[in-house]
Design a protein around this motif. Structure first.
Motif, PDB file in Angstrom:
ATOM      1  N   THR A 112      14.336 -32.402   6.347  1.00 22.65           N
ATOM      2  CA  THR A 112      13.713 -33.541   5.672  1.00 22.65           C
ATOM      3  C   THR A 112      12.371 -33.155   5.068  1.00 22.65           C
ATOM      4  OG1 THR A 112      14.793 -35.096   7.186  1.00 22.65           O
ATOM      5  CG2 THR A 112      12.883 -35.899   5.968  1.00 22.65           C
ATOM      6  N   GLY A 113      11.573 -32.403   5.830  1.00 28.09           N
ATOM      7  CA  GLY A 113      10.254 -31.996   5.343  1.00 28.09           C
ATOM      8  C   GLY A 113      10.344 -31.080   4.142  1.00 28.09           C
ATOM      9  N   ALA A 114      11.307 -30.165   4.149  1.00 26.35           N
ATOM     10  CA  ALA A 114      11.464 -29.238   3.025  1.00 26.35           C
ATOM     11  C   ALA A 114      11.800 -30.000   1.748  1.00 26.35           C
ATOM     12  CB  ALA A 114      12.557 -28.215   3.338  1.00 26.35           C
ATOM     13  N   ARG A 115      12.643 -31.022   1.860  1.00 29.93           N
ATOM     14  CA  ARG A 115      12.998 -31.828   0.684  1.00 29.93           C
ATOM     15  C   ARG A 115      11.752 -32.507   0.114  1.00 29.93           C
ATOM     16  NH1 ARG A 115      17.475 -35.013  -0.962  1.00 29.93           N
ATOM     17  NH2 ARG A 115      16.946 -35.864  -2.996  1.00 29.93           N
ATOM     18  N   GLU A 245       8.914 -18.195  -0.002  1.00 30.32           N
ATOM     19  CA  GLU A 245       7.549 -18.690   0.193  1.00 30.32           C
ATOM     20  C   GLU A 245       7.532 -20.156   0.639  1.00 30.32           C
ATOM     21  OE1 GLU A 245       7.887 -15.573  -2.932  1.00 30.32           O
ATOM     22  OE2 GLU A 245       8.795 -17.552  -2.631  1.00 30.32           O
ATOM     23  N   ALA A 246       8.634 -20.862   0.414  1.00 29.84           N
ATOM     24  CA  ALA A 246       8.715 -22.275   0.793  1.00 29.84           C
ATOM     25  C   ALA A 246       9.409 -22.480   2.137  1.00 29.84           C
ATOM     26  CB  ALA A 246       9.462 -23.065  -0.291  1.00 29.84           C
ATOM     27  N   VAL A 247       9.821 -21.395   2.790  1.00 27.67           N
ATOM     28  CA  VAL A 247      10.569 -21.511   4.039  1.00 27.67           C
ATOM     29  C   VAL A 247       9.650 -21.806   5.222  1.00 27.67           C
ATOM     30  CG1 VAL A 247      11.998 -20.234   5.698  1.00 27.67           C
ATOM     31  CG2 VAL A 247      12.471 -20.080   3.240  1.00 27.67           C
ATOM     32  N   GLY A 248       8.523 -21.104   5.300  1.00 29.25           N
ATOM     33  CA  GLY A 248       7.609 -21.256   6.428  1.00 29.25           C
ATOM     34  C   GLY A 248       7.951 -20.317   7.557  1.00 29.25           C
ATOM     35  N   ILE A 295      -0.843 -27.901  -4.151  1.00 31.67           N
ATOM     36  CA  ILE A 295       0.184 -27.317  -5.021  1.00 31.67           C
ATOM     37  C   ILE A 295       1.523 -27.154  -4.303  1.00 31.67           C
ATOM     38  CG2 ILE A 295       0.761 -25.374  -6.511  1.00 31.67           C
ATOM     39  CD1 ILE A 295      -1.620 -26.989  -7.507  1.00 31.67           C
ATOM     40  N   PHE A 296       1.554 -26.377  -3.232  1.00 32.26           N
ATOM     41  CA  PHE A 296       2.801 -26.077  -2.529  1.00 32.26           C
ATOM     42  C   PHE A 296       2.704 -26.505  -1.068  1.00 32.26           C
ATOM     43  CE2 PHE A 296       2.929 -22.737  -5.904  1.00 32.26           C
ATOM     44  CZ  PHE A 296       4.081 -23.167  -6.547  1.00 32.26           C
ATOM     45  N   PRO A 297       2.986 -27.763  -0.759  1.00 32.96           N
ATOM     46  CA  PRO A 297       2.932 -28.201   0.643  1.00 32.96           C
ATOM     47  C   PRO A 297       3.895 -27.396   1.511  1.00 32.96           C
ATOM     48  CG  PRO A 297       3.272 -30.054  -0.856  1.00 32.96           C
ATOM     49  CD  PRO A 297       3.419 -28.826  -1.671  1.00 32.96           C
ATOM     50  N   GLY A 298       3.402 -26.946   2.661  1.00 30.87           N
ATOM     51  CA  GLY A 298       4.264 -26.216   3.588  1.00 30.87           C
ATOM     52  C   GLY A 298       4.524 -24.780   3.218  1.00 30.87           C
ATOM     53  N   GLY A 299       3.888 -24.276   2.155  1.00 27.98           N
ATOM     54  CA  GLY A 299       4.168 -22.918   1.701  1.00 27.98           C
ATOM     55  C   GLY A 299       3.440 -21.861   2.517  1.00 27.98           C
ATOM     56  N   LEU A 300       4.039 -20.685   2.596  1.00 31.34           N
ATOM     57  CA  LEU A 300       3.408 -19.526   3.231  1.00 31.34           C
ATOM     58  C   LEU A 300       3.984 -18.260   2.614  1.00 31.34           C
ATOM     59  CD1 LEU A 300       1.584 -18.240   5.409  1.00 31.34           C
ATOM     60  CD2 LEU A 300       3.587 -18.197   6.900  1.00 31.34           C
ATOM     61  N   ILE A 301       3.101 -17.387   2.145  1.00 31.28           N
ATOM     62  CA  ILE A 301       3.525 -16.109   1.577  1.00 31.28           C
ATOM     63  C   ILE A 301       3.738 -15.113   2.713  1.00 31.28           C
ATOM     64  CG2 ILE A 301       2.793 -14.166   0.141  1.00 31.28           C
ATOM     65  CD1 ILE A 301       1.228 -16.223  -1.546  1.00 31.28           C
TER      66      ILE A 301
END
Length: 405
Positions: A112-115, A245-248, A295-301
């Motif tokens: 749900t959060g990823a969506r 990068e959007a997986v976390g 910009i990218f909520p929840g993102g991590l490189i």
């Protein structure tokens, strides 16, 4: 008081950098170079003092500082990115836990959060992205083969290379995780592949389906609104461009286990991933920065080390090829930023305001500086399945006492 302390620290940073920081009263700090013009010092330093990782960007959004006349914002930010680990005095670095904010739990990349996180960025407006991307609507690093190459050509070159890396050809059953606006799916189908593509963006899906239909390829391409964790089936190749990068970090194990589960025997996985040094990733992975907030909520490189360690622990996969082209991302971002500025009147007509303009101007320049300085990199990684002997060796090395033997 805290704003005055912040000013002392920032002035010390200016004095180490090839920049020219100009205050309203004519005070100049720095070693000369691109000009940073401070408009409202008290407001700027109060924001930085309140939130060091977020305040500089918020001050730019608010107009508390700007690039001087004739100064390119990307060039101005590059010296900061190049020296980011040396600018803050070591004693203060030990106190960063006092000011670092943790990522809000509401931004976790659950299904749900990823969506929600994806929608917050990619569902802003297809017309917005069309105003600064190339005509092929590719929102990831291009791969240039010569200076001055057309951006759309360089994007096609990137797409073709990663399809080659994954071995995509006639008859290939291809899964694309994160379809963008359909460019890669169309290119793969034109090779004769049968493509299944997934996204969490309703806006991207709508336009991608239309582009596939316009290309006459609906018989080869199926596009879905679906989370990667819900995909079933078996695929000869899996390709995903700048989606990891959007997986976390919390979900990297599940992500790679899913890739392993979906890959047919003998198949290949090709990922295009933004990367950073492992030590830097460890420092930032649990903190909340400007990019995540705006910009990218929840993102991590991720780092390449983090990818290798996750694969070794959770999946029978390993990186077999790693092709880097970080400087090309700096050029890609520079062109996007210039397109954005040139087409701002069209973007404004869609209802976006001046704060939005400054937000995205800072985001594109900030990202460009990261790649131009080498703080960030981008690579196309091919992952392959481990052989039986490699599995046994990996298991043996992970057993207690293996090092002593």
């Amino acid at each position: 008081m805290r704003a005055r302390i912040a000013r002392l620290i920032v002035d010390r940073m200016f004095d180490q950098l090839p920049v020219r920081a100009v205050y309203p009263d004519g005070t100049v700090r720095g070693r000369g170079g691109p000009e940073l013009r401070i408009v409202r010092p008290e407001a700027m330093f109060e924001r930085i003092a309140r939130s060091p990782k977020i305040g500089l960007g918020e001050a730019y959004q608010a107009g508390d500082w700007t690039a001087g006349e004739g100064t390119d914002l990307g060039e101005l930010l590059t010296p900061f990115a190049a020296r980011v680990t040396q600018l803050v005095p070591r004693p203060l670095l030990k106190l960063r836990w006092l000011v670092d904010k943790r990522m809000p739990r509401t931004l976790r990349n659950t299904p749900t959060g990823a969506r929600s996180n994806i929608s917050a960025h990619y569902d802003l407006s297809n017309a917005l992205f069309a105003a600064f991307l190339d005509p092929g609507m590719t929102y990831s690093s291009a791969l240039f083969d010569h200076a001055g190459q057309d951006l759309e050509e360089a994007q096609r070159r990137k797409v073709e290379r990663i399809l080659d890396q994954a071995g995509v050809g006639a008859g290939t059953r291809l899964l694309e995780i994160g379809i963008g606006w359909g460019t890669l799916a169309i290119a793969a189908a034109q090779r004769g592949a049968h493509v299944t593509g997934i996204t969490l963006s309703t806006e991207q899906l709508r336009l991608a389906r239309r582009r596939v239909a316009d290309a006459g390829l609906t018989h080869r391409v199926e596009l879905r609104l679906q989370d990667y964790r819900a995909v079933t089936g078996s695929y000869d190749a899996i390709v995903s461009v700048e989606m990891i990068e959007a997986v976390g970090a919390e979900y990297w194990p599940e992500y790679f286990r899913t890739l392993e589960r979906l890959l047919a025997p003998g198949g290949s996985i090709a990922l295009q991933a933004i990367l950073m040094d492992h030590d830097r990733m460890l420092v930032t992975r649990n903190s909340y920065g400007w990019i995540q907030k705006y910009i990218f909520p929840g993102g991590l490189i991720p780092s390449r080390t983090a990818i290798d360690e996750t694969l070794a622990k959770y999946a029978q996969l390993a990186v077999e090829d790693d092709y880097r082209f970080g400087a090309d991302y700096a050029e890609t971002l520079r062109r996007w930023r210039h397109n954005f500025a040139a087409n701002w009147p069209l973007i404004r007509e869609q209802g976006f305001d001046e704060t939005f303009r400054r937000t995205w101007e800072f985001y594109l320049a900030y990202s460009e500086a990261g790649f131009a300085s080498g703080y960030l990199d981008v690579g196309q990684l091919r992952l392959g399945q481990l052989s039986g002997s490699e599995n046994i060796d990996r298991t043996t090395r992970s057993l207690p006492g293996a090092a002593a033997r």
